[in-house]
Design a protein around this motif. Structure first.
Motif, PDB file in Angstrom:
ATOM      1  N   ASN A   1      57.554  44.409  42.526  1.00 43.41           N
ATOM      2  CA  ASN A   1      58.056  43.238  41.810  1.00 43.41           C
ATOM      3  C   ASN A   1      57.175  42.983  40.570  1.00 43.41           C
ATOM      4  OD1 ASN A   1      58.791  40.713  40.908  1.00 43.41           O
ATOM      5  ND2 ASN A   1      58.764  39.742  42.934  1.00 43.41           N
ATOM      6  N   PRO A   2      57.762  43.102  39.356  1.00 45.22           N
ATOM      7  CA  PRO A   2      56.937  42.934  38.139  1.00 45.22           C
ATOM      8  C   PRO A   2      56.228  41.580  38.080  1.00 45.22           C
ATOM      9  CG  PRO A   2      59.159  43.670  37.599  1.00 45.22           C
ATOM     10  CD  PRO A   2      59.164  43.380  39.060  1.00 45.22           C
ATOM     11  N   GLU A   3      56.819  40.569  38.722  1.00 40.43           N
ATOM     12  CA  GLU A   3      56.201  39.222  38.685  1.00 40.43           C
ATOM     13  C   GLU A   3      54.981  39.111  39.599  1.00 40.43           C
ATOM     14  OE1 GLU A   3      58.747  35.900  39.210  1.00 40.43           O
ATOM     15  OE2 GLU A   3      60.172  36.582  37.710  1.00 40.43           O
ATOM     16  N   THR A   4      54.905  39.990  40.594  1.00 37.37           N
ATOM     17  CA  THR A   4      53.783  39.893  41.539  1.00 37.37           C
ATOM     18  C   THR A   4      52.824  41.086  41.438  1.00 37.37           C
ATOM     19  OG1 THR A   4      55.101  40.939  43.269  1.00 37.37           O
ATOM     20  CG2 THR A   4      55.069  38.515  43.228  1.00 37.37           C
ATOM     21  N   LEU A   5      53.141  42.011  40.528  1.00 34.84           N
ATOM     22  CA  LEU A   5      52.310  43.221  40.415  1.00 34.84           C
ATOM     23  C   LEU A   5      50.840  42.889  40.155  1.00 34.84           C
ATOM     24  CD1 LEU A   5      52.147  46.335  40.246  1.00 34.84           C
ATOM     25  CD2 LEU A   5      52.734  46.163  37.821  1.00 34.84           C
ATOM     26  N   HIS A   6      50.598  41.823  39.363  1.00 30.52           N
ATOM     27  CA  HIS A   6      49.209  41.476  39.013  1.00 30.52           C
ATOM     28  C   HIS A   6      48.390  41.078  40.243  1.00 30.52           C
ATOM     29  CE1 HIS A   6      51.108  37.482  39.202  1.00 30.52           C
ATOM     30  NE2 HIS A   6      49.903  37.009  39.419  1.00 30.52           N
ATOM     31  N   LYS A   7      49.072  40.754  41.346  1.00 31.07           N
ATOM     32  CA  LYS A   7      48.344  40.287  42.533  1.00 31.07           C
ATOM     33  C   LYS A   7      47.642  41.415  43.295  1.00 31.07           C
ATOM     34  CE  LYS A   7      51.022  36.077  43.076  1.00 31.07           C
ATOM     35  NZ  LYS A   7      51.817  35.187  43.887  1.00 31.07           N
ATOM     36  N   ILE A   8      47.926  42.657  42.931  1.00 35.36           N
ATOM     37  CA  ILE A   8      47.210  43.756  43.591  1.00 35.36           C
ATOM     38  C   ILE A   8      46.262  44.478  42.631  1.00 35.36           C
ATOM     39  CG2 ILE A   8      48.978  44.134  45.345  1.00 35.36           C
ATOM     40  CD1 ILE A   8      49.844  46.608  43.711  1.00 35.36           C
ATOM     41  N   LYS A   9      46.195  43.991  41.393  1.00 38.12           N
ATOM     42  CA  LYS A   9      45.315  44.612  40.396  1.00 38.12           C
ATOM     43  C   LYS A   9      43.880  44.107  40.574  1.00 38.12           C
ATOM     44  CE  LYS A   9      48.480  46.734  37.813  1.00 38.12           C
ATOM     45  NZ  LYS A   9      48.547  48.188  37.837  1.00 38.12           N
ATOM     46  N   PRO A  10      42.889  44.944  40.258  1.00 36.64           N
ATOM     47  CA  PRO A  10      41.502  44.451  40.297  1.00 36.64           C
ATOM     48  C   PRO A  10      41.282  43.431  39.185  1.00 36.64           C
ATOM     49  CG  PRO A  10      41.590  46.687  39.421  1.00 36.64           C
ATOM     50  CD  PRO A  10      42.974  46.353  39.863  1.00 36.64           C
ATOM     51  N   PRO A  11      40.294  42.546  39.344  1.00 36.11           N
ATOM     52  CA  PRO A  11      40.060  41.529  38.314  1.00 36.11           C
ATOM     53  C   PRO A  11      39.647  42.149  36.978  1.00 36.11           C
ATOM     54  CG  PRO A  11      38.379  41.432  40.052  1.00 36.11           C
ATOM     55  CD  PRO A  11      39.389  42.425  40.484  1.00 36.11           C
ATOM     56  N   ASP A  12      40.025  41.460  35.885  1.00 34.99           N
ATOM     57  CA  ASP A  12      39.640  41.935  34.542  1.00 34.99           C
ATOM     58  C   ASP A  12      38.246  41.393  34.179  1.00 34.99           C
ATOM     59  OD1 ASP A  12      40.055  39.289  34.170  1.00 34.99           O
ATOM     60  OD2 ASP A  12      41.830  39.478  32.893  1.00 34.99           O
ATOM     61  N   GLY A  13      37.882  41.479  32.913  1.00 36.01           N
ATOM     62  CA  GLY A  13      36.529  41.073  32.475  1.00 36.01           C
ATOM     63  C   GLY A  13      36.134  39.674  32.917  1.00 36.01           C
ATOM     64  N   ASP A  14      36.970  38.681  32.579  1.00 29.99           N
ATOM     65  CA  ASP A  14      36.688  37.301  32.974  1.00 29.99           C
ATOM     66  C   ASP A  14      36.692  37.167  34.496  1.00 29.99           C
ATOM     67  OD1 ASP A  14      36.107  35.896  30.747  1.00 29.99           O
ATOM     68  OD2 ASP A  14      37.855  34.536  30.855  1.00 29.99           O
ATOM     69  N   GLY A  15      37.637  37.887  35.106  1.00 32.20           N
ATOM     70  CA  GLY A  15      37.763  37.837  36.568  1.00 32.20           C
ATOM     71  C   GLY A  15      36.518  38.390  37.253  1.00 32.20           C
ATOM     72  N   VAL A  16      35.941  39.468  36.685  1.00 31.98           N
ATOM     73  CA  VAL A  16      34.728  40.068  37.268  1.00 31.98           C
ATOM     74  C   VAL A  16      33.557  39.085  37.155  1.00 31.98           C
ATOM     75  CG1 VAL A  16      32.981  41.882  36.954  1.00 31.98           C
ATOM     76  CG2 VAL A  16      35.407  42.470  36.970  1.00 31.98           C
ATOM     77  N   ARG A  17      33.438  38.448  35.991  1.00 30.52           N
ATOM     78  CA  ARG A  17      32.345  37.465  35.815  1.00 30.52           C
ATOM     79  C   ARG A  17      32.538  36.293  36.770  1.00 30.52           C
ATOM     80  NH1 ARG A  17      32.835  39.438  30.577  1.00 30.52           N
ATOM     81  NH2 ARG A  17      34.507  37.988  30.014  1.00 30.52           N
ATOM     82  N   ASN A  18      33.802  35.888  36.947  1.00 26.89           N
ATOM     83  CA  ASN A  18      34.108  34.803  37.868  1.00 26.89           C
ATOM     84  C   ASN A  18      33.762  35.203  39.311  1.00 26.89           C
ATOM     85  OD1 ASN A  18      36.830  33.019  39.198  1.00 26.89           O
ATOM     86  ND2 ASN A  18      35.133  32.109  38.112  1.00 26.89           N
ATOM     87  N   TRP A  19      34.019  36.476  39.635  1.00 25.46           N
ATOM     88  CA  TRP A  19      33.698  37.026  40.968  1.00 25.46           C
ATOM     89  C   TRP A  19      32.196  36.893  41.227  1.00 25.46           C
ATOM     90  CZ3 TRP A  19      37.222  40.347  43.995  1.00 25.46           C
ATOM     91  CH2 TRP A  19      36.628  40.957  45.093  1.00 25.46           C
ATOM     92  N   ILE A  20      31.388  37.359  40.264  1.00 26.73           N
ATOM     93  CA  ILE A  20      29.924  37.292  40.410  1.00 26.73           C
ATOM     94  C   ILE A  20      29.489  35.832  40.542  1.00 26.73           C
ATOM     95  CG2 ILE A  20      27.713  37.779  39.253  1.00 26.73           C
ATOM     96  CD1 ILE A  20      29.231  40.081  37.770  1.00 26.73           C
ATOM     97  N   SER A  21      30.063  34.984  39.681  1.00 25.03           N
ATOM     98  CA  SER A  21      29.695  33.570  39.660  1.00 25.03           C
ATOM     99  C   SER A  21      30.012  32.895  40.999  1.00 25.03           C
ATOM    100  CB  SER A  21      30.442  32.882  38.518  1.00 25.03           C
ATOM    101  OG  SER A  21      30.099  31.537  38.445  1.00 25.03           O
TER     102      SER A  21
ATOM    103  N   ILE B   1      51.818  45.139  50.276  1.00 26.70           N
ATOM    104  CA  ILE B   1      51.318  45.671  48.997  1.00 26.70           C
ATOM    105  C   ILE B   1      52.454  46.368  48.245  1.00 26.70           C
ATOM    106  CG2 ILE B   1      49.747  47.399  47.963  1.00 26.70           C
ATOM    107  CD1 ILE B   1      48.146  45.090  49.064  1.00 26.70           C
ATOM    108  N   GLU B   2      53.252  47.129  48.986  1.00 25.61           N
ATOM    109  CA  GLU B   2      54.367  47.862  48.363  1.00 25.61           C
ATOM    110  C   GLU B   2      55.366  46.879  47.739  1.00 25.61           C
ATOM    111  OE1 GLU B   2      55.501  51.156  50.938  1.00 25.61           O
ATOM    112  OE2 GLU B   2      57.475  51.094  49.967  1.00 25.61           O
ATOM    113  N   LYS B   3      55.636  45.793  48.486  1.00 22.41           N
ATOM    114  CA  LYS B   3      56.568  44.777  47.961  1.00 22.41           C
ATOM    115  C   LYS B   3      56.011  44.130  46.695  1.00 22.41           C
ATOM    116  CE  LYS B   3      59.648  42.833  51.374  1.00 22.41           C
ATOM    117  NZ  LYS B   3      60.024  41.672  52.158  1.00 22.41           N
ATOM    118  N   LEU B   4      54.717  43.795  46.733  1.00 23.08           N
ATOM    119  CA  LEU B   4      54.103  43.153  45.566  1.00 23.08           C
ATOM    120  C   LEU B   4      54.109  44.097  44.369  1.00 23.08           C
ATOM    121  CD1 LEU B   4      51.039  41.446  47.340  1.00 23.08           C
ATOM    122  CD2 LEU B   4      52.961  40.262  46.278  1.00 23.08           C
ATOM    123  N   ALA B   5      53.874  45.395  44.634  1.00 23.70           N
ATOM    124  CA  ALA B   5      53.820  46.381  43.542  1.00 23.70           C
ATOM    125  C   ALA B   5      55.199  46.600  42.927  1.00 23.70           C
ATOM    126  CB  ALA B   5      53.251  47.698  44.070  1.00 23.70           C
TER     127      ALA B   5
END
Lengths: 494, 77
Positions: free
Chosen positions: A226-246, A220-224
């Motif tokens: 690196n600016p290119e991989t930072l998004h991989k530890i972020k919670p899903p956004d609006g579309d991502g949350v709907r996709n999660w439920i779906s 997690i520390e390595k991903l955080a």
């Protein structure tokens, strides 16, 4: 998939012993058959004990995709693919919604297929045929994908010494032989070995992943950092949350009504065994899907540029993260080499166990629901059982052909299996609880759901704001059925 | 929910339905949880905890609430 792994002849011998043991189990199951009828052939005489029922449920539910697809998806999407742990858990939650009633009814009425329940509940041959055709379509897609994975895995393990077509045809023949000999008994017993290997494979993988690449917090520390991989530890956004439920709804509702899963509910020796098996299944996502997520995460941190690298076949896909991890492990020691052989044998086992269960289920539905009920309603059980075995062999020919001739345009067909299958949800989930739902209403809902889903897919809107098209179709389908139930005001009447 | 044959369908018991709905809603990663727990993003740890809770709840309901007249011989194997 395994094209980079330097497997030697020892690995092939190990795989050969494993495959021969499957044939031995098939022959033993043939010797153990009790009657020459469909109940014995397709449901193992409704006599599966806890160990076999649990491991066959496990081996059937978790395919090669759990190992390769889930770790690859986590590599691409990061922690937001934790949704796979939730949707695999949701499958067991969904069993709870219908399995108690369905098991009771199956004992009272000796159901063989999901179509038997549909006919018993709605007294409509048209609805039975509709539901059966949708389920056969979904399962044929599923089997096709497994056959393709089987060939690729075998070609990889044999290092090109055995061509892909020979791997697909050979392993298909092995499945056909043991399945024809013992039916569900063979499939369930081989699933026990395959499920056991799969469990061992996941436990080994978990240990190897941590010893090779360190802890999850380090990743997690390595991903955080690196600016290119930072998004991989972020919670899903609006579309991502709907996709999660779906995703949770799509896989949870859909996988629970896979015909092979329903037939395993019918096959339990008694309710106590079924309950213990399902209760144990509730914990499997935590030691199966979660392990794949951890592997994907560790590889995302330690090999962030994988998809930018090229092999002789073009860009390396993210589904090969597990292979990449294994490559590093097997090059370090002989012990590591044999651990990787076991992992890939378990991968082969995962694919074969899923494919054989699906194939047997398709064969039972075509024989019983379509041929037996429509064309030969007075045929005796021995004749139908023979027809079932023939159908299994005949079905395998187009499936093997399609697996070998697989083209990119088949991907879309494969993707929409859940979207279509979940349109059967009201017929089963509501049907076991409500008497006021009529066949006409269910057919209307099913037709509306299918039409909307297919139109959305044809318009290239397989997801609308993160929601799968099948879920949108199901919402309309359910609305039609629930409106009819409310109108008749007798929901939950026994 | 309980008929003359001693059959209990767990999903017809209100607290089971409510429990499932609460857990399914809790699974959705929308909660304002920030920072790290044990070196892992808190939202992911929370999502995982809900998965563990759901597994425990479902196993409890299956084993303790669901009753079927065919339960006998449950120690067979």
């Amino acid at each position: 998939m395994t094209e980079f792994l330097p497997f030697g002849p020892g690995a092939l011998i190990f795989i050969a012993i494993y495959v021969l043991s499957l044939l031995g189990i098939g022959f033993y199951a043939y010797k153990q058959r009790q009657k020459d009828n469909m109940q014995d052939f397709f449901l193992a005489g409704r006599n599966l004990g806890f160990t076999i029922l649990f491991l066959t449920l496990y081996a059937t539910q978790y395919s090669g995709n759990t190992l390769l697809g889930f770790s690859g998806a986590t590599y691409r999407n990061g922690l937001s693919f934790l949704v796979c742990v939730h949707f695999m858990t949701a499958i067991v939650v969904c069993y709870l919604l219908f399995a108690p009633q369905l098991y009771r009814l199956s004992r009272e009425n000796q159901f063989l297929t999901p179509g038997d329940f549909i006919y018993h509940r709605y007294q409509s041959q048209a609805l039975r045929i509709m539901v059966t055709l949708i389920m056969v379509y979904a399962l044929a897609n599923f089997t096709l994908a497994q056959m393709r994975t089987l060939g690729t895995a075998f070609a990889g393990i044999s290092q090109g010494r055995v061509p892909m077509w020979a791997g697909v045809v050979g392993l298909a023949l092995v499945m056909l032989v043991y399945e024809s000999l013992g039916g569900m008994r063979s499939v369930a017993w081989t699933d026990t070995i395959q499920g056991g290997m799969l469990l061992v494979g996941f436990i080994i993988l978990m240990g190897l992943a941590f010893s090779q690449f360190g802890s999850i917090p380090d990743a997690i520390e390595k991903l955080a950092s690196n600016p290119e991989t930072l998004h991989k530890i972020k919670p899903p956004d609006g579309d991502g949350v709907r996709n999660w439920i779906s995703f949770v709804l799509l896989v949870g509702l859909g996988a629970a009504i896979y015909p092979q899963a329903i037939q395993r509910v019918y096959s339990a020796r008694n309710a106590g065994i079924l309950k213990r098996s399902l209760a144990t299944m509730a914990f499997m996502p935590l030691i199966t899907a979660l392990v794949s997520v951890m592997i994907g995460l560790l590889m995302a941190a330690h090999l962030p540029d994988l998809e930018r690298q090229f092999s002789s076949n073009g860009p390396i896909p993210s589904e090969t993260v597990l292979t990449q991890m294994c490559l590093q492990i097997m090059q370090q020691s002989a012990f590591g080499y044999w651990l990787v052989v076991i992992i890939f044998a378990s991968l082969l086992a995962a694919v074969m166990s899923t494919a054989d269960s699906a194939l047997l289920s398709i064969s039972s539905m075509i024989t019983h629901d379509l041929y037996g009920q429509t064309f030969r309603p007075n045929a005796d059980q021995a004749h139908l059982t023979r027809v079932g075995k023939c159908i299994t062999w005949i079905l395998m020919i187009p499936l093997v052909w399609a697996a070998l001739a697989y083209e990119g345009n088949l991907i879309q067909l494969l993707k929409i299996k859940f979207e279509l299958l979940i349109q059967c949800v009201p017929a089963i989930y509501l049907g076991v609880h409500s008497r006021s739902l009529s066949a006409r209403t269910v057919i209307t809902g099913l037709a509306a759901g299918l039409t909307i889903t297919l139109i959305l897919i044809a318009l290239d809107w397989s997801r609308v704001s993160g929601i799968h098209s099948g879920i949108i179709g199901l919402a309309v389908n359910l609305a039609i059925c629930l409106a009819a139930i409310v109108k008749n005001r007798s929901f939950y009447t026994d | 929910m309980k008929n003359k044959n001693n059959f209990v369908d767990p999903i017809r018991i209100p607290w089971v339905g409510i429990g499932i709905i609460i857990l399914l809603v809790a699974m959705i990663p929308i909660w304002p949880i920030t920072g790290n727990w044990f070196g892992v993003p808190a939202w992911a740890v929370f999502a995982l905890l809900i998965s563990v809770l759901t597994s425990l709840f479902i196993a409890f309901v299956i084993l303790r609430v669901w009753r079927d007249p065919d339960d006998e011989g449950k120690h067979d194997d």
